[in-house]
Design a protein around this motif. Structure first.
Motif, short mmCIF file in Angstrom:
data_model
loop_
_atom_site.label_atom_id
_atom_site.label_comp_id
_atom_site.label_asym_id
_atom_site.label_seq_id
_atom_site.Cartn_x
_atom_site.Cartn_y
_atom_site.Cartn_z
N ILE A 251 -1.30 1.57 -5.49
CA ILE A 251 -0.71 2.59 -6.70
C ILE A 251 -0.29 3.76 -6.31
O ILE A 251 0.32 4.42 -6.96
N SER A 252 -0.71 4.36 -5.10
CA SER A 252 -0.42 5.18 -4.29
C SER A 252 0.79 5.46 -3.88
O SER A 252 1.75 6.51 -3.85
N GLU A 253 1.46 4.01 -3.64
CA GLU A 253 3.27 3.54 -3.21
C GLU A 253 3.52 3.87 -4.58
O GLU A 253 5.17 3.37 -4.00
N GLY A 254 3.10 3.23 -5.29
CA GLY A 254 4.01 3.42 -6.81
C GLY A 254 3.82 2.63 -8.12
O GLY A 254 4.21 2.53 -8.93
N ALA A 255 2.64 1.20 -7.51
CA ALA A 255 3.12 -0.18 -8.56
C ALA A 255 1.64 1.03 -9.78
O ALA A 255 1.20 1.84 -9.65
#
Length: 296
Positions: A251-255
């Motif tokens: 999530i932190s990487e954009g997922a």
């Protein structure tokens, strides 16, 4: 100038932003942090993190560890951790080195040392934990780390000597203050290490504890006892935390939240949200929104 002073200057010269910087040596990265960041969920793959200045903190199953300059953390397994740089600032920057530990090469070297060593340190003997361990830099470690990092400025030497100098650094770990711990973790026949590697590689698939115990060649009860002794978590708790930490990283990487949940094996969004909040105190959406307030 001491070895640590030279290492600190080298890291400072090659890092111009917070985060990890590639060195051109496989598995070796430099890092800098001048912003304070609270502990966040991550998954550590087998690695060594050596600090030249500043301090880092990690939390494993509620136990907090703080380590600072001239110390290193050894994590020989894939582990769900929370890590942060709460004391970093422009006046007190964090400089360090991240080194991936190749399990095959570490195991080969550990076996070679055990076969030939008659005067190995036994200070860690009696502890079955394989999770993480902190150690102070000793002279052999500092010298080996400096020799490895000096290759960053020497392209020809780097292409020829990188493997040998990594092996030298591995050797200092396996013979140093936490040598017994590292040799135990990377030694042949470590069924718990193999089980953890299997979990890490198959987070998106169904993972039954009975199947993991069978793969380890143990009864469920024995596997549960040895697994908890090694990781401080029960097998069920470990699998759940690995999945949730990995999802948080995605999530932190954009997922998207739904994609991150599916990637780590959650078929029910409500179950994912419920277990995420139980572990982190926030729903996935609340946690995702809070990320935007952290320093970039």
């Amino acid at each position: 100038m001491t070895h640590i002073d030279t290492i600190t200057l080298l890291i400072e010269r090659h890092t111009d932003a917070d985060g990890l910087t590639e060195t051109g040596i496989e598995g070796v990265k430099l890092f800098r942090a001048v912003d304070s960041v609270p502990c966040q969920p991550v998954v550590y793959e087998p690695c060594l993190i050596a600090l030249a200045s500043g301090a880092k903190e990690v939390a494993l199953d509620g136990t907090r560890h703080v380590y600072s300059s001239k110390q290193y953390l050894c994590c020989p397994l894939s582990m769900p951790i929370q890590a942060g740089t709460s004391t970093a600032s422009a006046e007190n920057p964090l400089y360090g080195v991240y080194i991936s530990l190749n399990p095959r090469k570490m195991t080969e070297l550990a076996v070679e040392i055990e076969n030939h060593g008659s005067a190995l340190r036994k200070s860690d003997e009696g502890s079955n934990s394989l999770a993480i361990r902190l150690a102070d830099w000793d002279d052999p470690f500092a010298e080996a780390l400096l020799r490895l990092l000096q290759l960053v400025d020497a392209p020809v030497d780097k292409s020829v000597l990188a493997d040998a100098r990594l092996r030298e650094l591995y050797y200092t770990i396996l013979r140093g203050e936490i040598g017994a711990f590292a040799r135990n973790a990377f030694g042949v026949g470590n069924a718990i290490s193999r089980a953890i590697a299997y979990v890490s590689e198959n987070l998106g698939e169904p993972l039954a504890i009975d199947d993991l115990a069978e793969r380890a060649g143990m009864s469920r009860a024995v596997f549960h006892r040895k697994f908890k002794s090694a990781t401080a978590m029960s097998p069920i708790q470990f699998v759940k935390t690995m999945r949730l930490n990995t999802a948080a990283m995605k999530i932190s990487e954009g997922a998207t939240i739904s994609q991150a949940a599916m990637d780590v094996g959650y078929l029910s969004p409500s179950q994912f949200s419920r277990e995420f909040k139980r572990l982190y105190g926030q729903t996935p959406r609340q946690w995702s929104e809070a990320l935007t307030t952290l320093p970039s």
